[in-house]
Design a protein around this motif. Structure first.
Motif, PDB file in Angstrom:
ATOM      1  N   LEU A 410       0.816  -1.209   0.000  1.00 51.81           N
ATOM      2  CA  LEU A 410       0.000   0.000   0.000  1.00 51.81           C
ATOM      3  C   LEU A 410       0.856   1.268   0.000  1.00 51.81           C
ATOM      4  O   LEU A 410       0.340   2.357  -0.178  1.00 51.81           O
ATOM      5  N   VAL A 411       2.167   1.121   0.228  1.00 51.69           N
ATOM      6  CA  VAL A 411       3.021   2.301   0.258  1.00 51.69           C
ATOM      7  C   VAL A 411       3.155   2.824  -1.165  1.00 51.69           C
ATOM      8  O   VAL A 411       3.560   2.098  -2.056  1.00 51.69           O
ATOM      9  N   PRO A 412       2.799   4.096  -1.380  1.00 48.80           N
ATOM     10  CA  PRO A 412       2.896   4.616  -2.739  1.00 48.80           C
ATOM     11  C   PRO A 412       4.348   4.729  -3.177  1.00 48.80           C
ATOM     12  O   PRO A 412       5.243   4.883  -2.350  1.00 48.80           O
ATOM     13  N   ARG A 413       4.550   4.640  -4.482  1.00 49.50           N
ATOM     14  CA  ARG A 413       5.916   4.622  -4.998  1.00 49.50           C
ATOM     15  C   ARG A 413       6.482   6.021  -5.237  1.00 49.50           C
ATOM     16  O   ARG A 413       7.654   6.168  -5.534  1.00 49.50           O
ATOM     17  N   ALA A 414       5.622   7.038  -5.161  1.00 50.68           N
ATOM     18  CA  ALA A 414       6.093   8.387  -5.481  1.00 50.68           C
ATOM     19  C   ALA A 414       7.266   8.832  -4.599  1.00 50.68           C
ATOM     20  O   ALA A 414       8.222   9.414  -5.110  1.00 50.68           O
ATOM     21  N   PRO A 415       7.246   8.555  -3.297  1.00 51.68           N
ATOM     22  CA  PRO A 415       8.362   9.034  -2.469  1.00 51.68           C
ATOM     23  C   PRO A 415       9.714   8.501  -2.907  1.00 51.68           C
ATOM     24  O   PRO A 415      10.743   9.091  -2.610  1.00 51.68           O
ATOM     25  N   ILE A 416       9.737   7.370  -3.635  1.00 52.70           N
ATOM     26  CA  ILE A 416      11.032   6.804  -4.021  1.00 52.70           C
ATOM     27  C   ILE A 416      11.748   7.771  -4.960  1.00 52.70           C
ATOM     28  O   ILE A 416      12.962   7.966  -4.876  1.00 52.70           O
ATOM     29  N   ASP A 417      10.967   8.437  -5.820  1.00 53.56           N
ATOM     30  CA  ASP A 417      11.588   9.404  -6.729  1.00 53.56           C
ATOM     31  C   ASP A 417      12.077  10.619  -5.963  1.00 53.56           C
ATOM     32  O   ASP A 417      13.143  11.156  -6.244  1.00 53.56           O
ATOM     33  N   MET A 418      11.259  11.008  -4.981  1.00 50.32           N
ATOM     34  CA  MET A 418      11.627  12.168  -4.174  1.00 50.32           C
ATOM     35  C   MET A 418      12.945  11.895  -3.446  1.00 50.32           C
ATOM     36  O   MET A 418      13.847  12.729  -3.430  1.00 50.32           O
ATOM     37  N   LEU A 419      13.067  10.686  -2.868  1.00 44.53           N
ATOM     38  CA  LEU A 419      14.286  10.365  -2.135  1.00 44.53           C
ATOM     39  C   LEU A 419      15.467  10.187  -3.088  1.00 44.53           C
ATOM     40  O   LEU A 419      16.603  10.483  -2.743  1.00 44.53           O
TER      41      LEU A 419
END
Lengths: 538, 264
Positions: A410-419
């Motif tokens: 359920l964790v969205p993948r968007a933060p991976i790009d941010m990090l």
């Protein structure tokens, strides 16, 4: 399905490897017989199975039907009235938290014939199905209610046209998850004695010096629950809009509505109050149903037995000794299973492909009633503490990992790009995003699997080690020590329910302290369910 | 605010107010809103987010009750019309039931009303054709595009042949070209059915193209700040929007919106 074929091929490969290892004496044949030997023994034992399998099947079938009906009726009652939900929730939690093994001698005392097996199977089915059905009944678009109201439809019309259909896939998912519990419940009921069944057969393999038969019984029981699981999977695959998060759905269903918003203290108070209802029913049962107070002890007479009776001091000592053997092992097994599951889930989450690959076998393994492996585990790990711990870890690992994986999915993948903007890699993502996001699900997992850990330890004690609460129960049963049987029941009810409530409070505290953490997760709404389902569906 | 007087076939709201309590504070969602919509008219309600447009629509639909004032539809309390299927409604998302095909979704209101749907089969098929879904009656929502799903929702709102049709930003989620096409379809359907229609929208173009009258709302508290009549023959084409008349209406509409906008 190509993925399914790949998994089947993998299974065959593993079996061949197993066979080869035994033949080359890499594995000791007296502990782990070769698959072909097990098959040969099963063929020799076919008369035994012909006796046992139909009996167990019958209990499981009746139990599934009764448990499913009860769960559906109660779920609908909960939709119509919040008061009934509060009351029924307590009974549900107690039924879920209580290891069914404790009920075995009680039910054999009170009931005749196959009734104990049927009731234990029904109890195994009841709570998962209730929780899943409630999730389904509630998870409707509020505008559907507007739509029905616009044409003069009330709660009943909404139930008939929308809720019941919306609940079908979750109900089947609940049944799927409950399949192993039904098989296990029926088999534990057969421990009570006398009647044929896979449980009695399992009991008889202990110390029979026939490892191939012990493995055979375990595998037949496993096969039974796998077949049930597959049946319900076919059912849910036929619904076009199938697919529900399995245990995650259950875990959210186990909670009262809006646990995150409820103050932990109020939550604990409410849950304890509703959990007291079954105790009140228990207290009143002998006089209500005309059961002999000698056979059925009430909580108050158990207190008298333990505090004022002629052998009170001795009984207390026996109980305390057993408790001190069982409790640490259960907690250690729970911690071990949860820890391994967390590490495994985080490792798997590093790779998106792995997440999808790992879910189907996990769901499959979760459906194996691992407790039936105890005779086989004893052959491998002996009769010591190690075997008991292994059982407790095993029975907690798979369901815990499923809950965690579903949380992580359920964790969205968007933060991976941010990090990634800041040069972070997968491990940093796991540490800063996945791990904190998974913590509430660790709580949910602890709540869900704690009863299994206790059950695993107690069954191991009953069957193998001859120590602790499991053995005490077995002893008390064979010496017709009713006071002790009901004392064990009372102590286990209070402890396991207490543990459940405590973890739930910790969970709500955690969710409350970081409302932000909650918002990071996509809410599993009706629209997001299909995606999760695709990831985990069979 | 209007001189045409009460119209039995339309919608009449007199001084309605509605408050909500959110996080301990009282929010005045609507404050003394009055309006009269004549029978068979097309009205758009336009305004910034949070000005109570959807609340107003729910009050007209009888899904909610006002704290002050009164509202009547066809001269009666909206709630009393539910059992007759006299009000149809479509939401921002289609809100279709995924386990039903197009035909069963469209006829859901008939089943809730316990009206036999079997005799109406031809009429329902005609309605499905009307919204441009002929040949798709046995498709499931998941097999349809976003625009097609929204047409299903509109057909469902029309299936009881309602006197009042309420549309809550039904095309907001569609891309601009599709939205234009759907607007023209809606105009065609409305010309055929002539239900008293209320469209809640953010789109100036959409409002001008479709409406007899446009009500401009402002937020905090939600109220009506302007009413613009659009006196142009139908059917209207997209090209009318560039005529001087429509351009001047658009400018007035924009001014009213700006005046009532919290950022202004």
């Amino acid at each position: 399905m190509r993925l399914g074929q790949q998994y089947a091929a993998l299974t065959l490969l593993l079996l061949a490897l197993w066979q080869g290892c035994v033949m080359l004496h890499v594995l000791p044949p007296q502990a782990i017989p070769a698959p072909l030997t097990i098959l040969q023994q099963a063929w020799t034992d076919h008369a035994l199975y012909a006796d046992a399998l139909p009996a167990t099947l019958q209990s499981v079938g009746a139990g599934v039907v009764i448990g499913e009906l009860a769960a559906t009726i109660v779920a609908i009652a909960c939709i119509f009235s919040q008061a009934s939900e509060l009351a029924l929730r307590g009974i549900g939690i107690v039924l879920y938290a209580l290891p069914p093994l404790v009920l075995t001698p009680l039910l054999t005392v009170l009931l005749r014939g196959a009734q104990p097996q049927v009731i234990l199977a029904a109890i195994g089915v009841y709570f998962p199905v209730l929780s899943a059905t409630l999730v389904g009944l509630r998870q409707i678009d509020p505008r559907c209610a507007d739509l029905v109201a616009l044409y003069g439809g009330g709660k009943r019309a909404l139930l008939r046209h929308v809720r019941l259909f919306a609940a079908m896939p979750t109900l089947l998912a609940g049944l799927r998850m409950a399949a192993p519990a039904a098989v296990l419940g029926a088999m534990l009921g057969e421990f009570g004695g006398g009647r044929p069944g896979l449980g009695a057969l399992l009991l008889s393999t202990m110390g029979a010096g026939n490892p191939a038969r012990a493995w055979g019984v375990a595998l037949v029981a496993t096969l039974l629950s796998v077949v049930l699981y597959a049946l319900f999977s076919i059912g849910s695959a036929r619904l076009r809009h199938r697919a529900v998060p399995s245990l995650l759905a259950l875990s959210s269903g186990l909670r009262a509505r809006g646990v995150a918003a409820t103050h932990p203290a109020r939550l604990v108070a409410g849950t304890l109050a509703s959990a007291a209802i079954p105790l009140v029913i228990w207290q009143a049962a002998p006089s209500l149903f005309g059961i002999s107070p000698i056979l059925m002890r009430t909580p108050s007479s158990v207190m008298t037995y333990l505090l004022e009776g002629p052998d009170a001091a001795e009984a207390r000592q026996t109980l305390l000794t057993a408790l001190l053997q069982t409790l640490p092992l259960s907690l250690a097994g729970l911690a071990g299973g949860l820890g391994c599951a967390l590490v495994a889930a985080l490792l798997v989450s590093l790779d998106r492909q792995a997440e999808r690959l790992v879910m189907p076998p996990l769901l499959f393994l979760q459906s194996v009633p691992l407790v039936v492996l105890i005779p086989a585990i004893v052959l491998v790990a002996g009769r010591g503490i190690g075997a008991t711990l292994l059982v407790a870890c095993l029975v907690t690992f798979f369901p815990a990992m499923i809950v965690l994986m579903e949380g992580i999915l359920l964790v969205p993948r968007a933060p991976i790009d941010m990090l990634r903007l800041y040069g972070a890699g997968r491990f940093a993502f796991a540490r800063h995003v996945t791990l904190p996001a998974a913590l509430p699900f660790l709580c949910a997992a602890a709540r869900i699997v704690a009863p299994s850990a206790l059950l695993g330890v107690m069954v191991a004690e009953w069957l193998a080690t001859g120590t602790g609460m499991g053995d005490l129960l077995n002893e008390a049963r064979s010496t017709l020590d009713y006071g002790m049987i009901w004392s064990v029941a009372l102590v286990t009810v209070v402890l396991s329910t207490g543990f459940y409530v405590a973890v739930e409070a910790a969970e709500s505290l955690l969710l409350q302290r970081r409302a932000g953490g909650g918002s990071l997760l996509k809410k599993p709404s009706l629209s997001s369910l299909p995606n999760i389902g695709k990831a985990i569906g069979p | 605010m209007d001189a045409s007087g009460p119209v039995s076939g339309g919608v009449a709201a007199i001084g309605i107010g509605r408050r909500f309590t959110a996080a301990g504070t009282i929010v005045q969602a609507l404050d003394t809103v009055s309006m009269t919509l004549s029978e068979g008219s097309f009205t758009s309600i336009i305004g910034p987010s949070g000005c109570g447009k959807s609340t107003l629509l729910r009050l007209i639909a009888g899904l909610d009750e006002p704290d002050e004032g009164s509202i009547s539809v066809l001269g009666r309390a909206p709630r009393d019309l539910h059992a007759e299927g006299a009000i149809g409604m479509a939401f921002q998302e289609p809100v279709l039931l995924p386990w039903l095909d197009v035909y069963r979704n469209v006829t859901l209101p008939l089943r809730v009303l316990r009206r036999a749907a079997r005799n109406d089969r031809d009429q329902v098929m005609a309605l499905i054709n009307l919204v441009g879904l002929g040949g798709f009656a046995h498709f499931r929502p998941e097999q349809l595009s976003g625009g097609m799903r929204q047409r299903v929702a509109i057909a469902r709102a029309l299936v009881t042949n309602p006197a009042v049709l309420l549309l809550d930003e039904p095309f907001a989620a569609l891309d601009m070209l599709l939205r234009r096409a759907m607007n023209l379809e809606l105009q065609r359907i409305w010309l055929e059915r002539r239900a008293t229609t209320v469209l809640v929208t953010h789109g100036i173009e959409e409002a001008l193209l479709l409406s007899d009258r446009i009500l401009v709302m402002a937020a905090g508290p939600g109220r009506i700040v302007d009413a613009i009549d659009v006196a142009a023959p139908r059917p209207r084409d997209i090209s009318v929007l560039t005529t001087p008349y429509f351009v001047s209406l658009a400018q007035r509409l924009e001014r009213s919106l700006m005046a009532g906008h919290p950022c202004a």
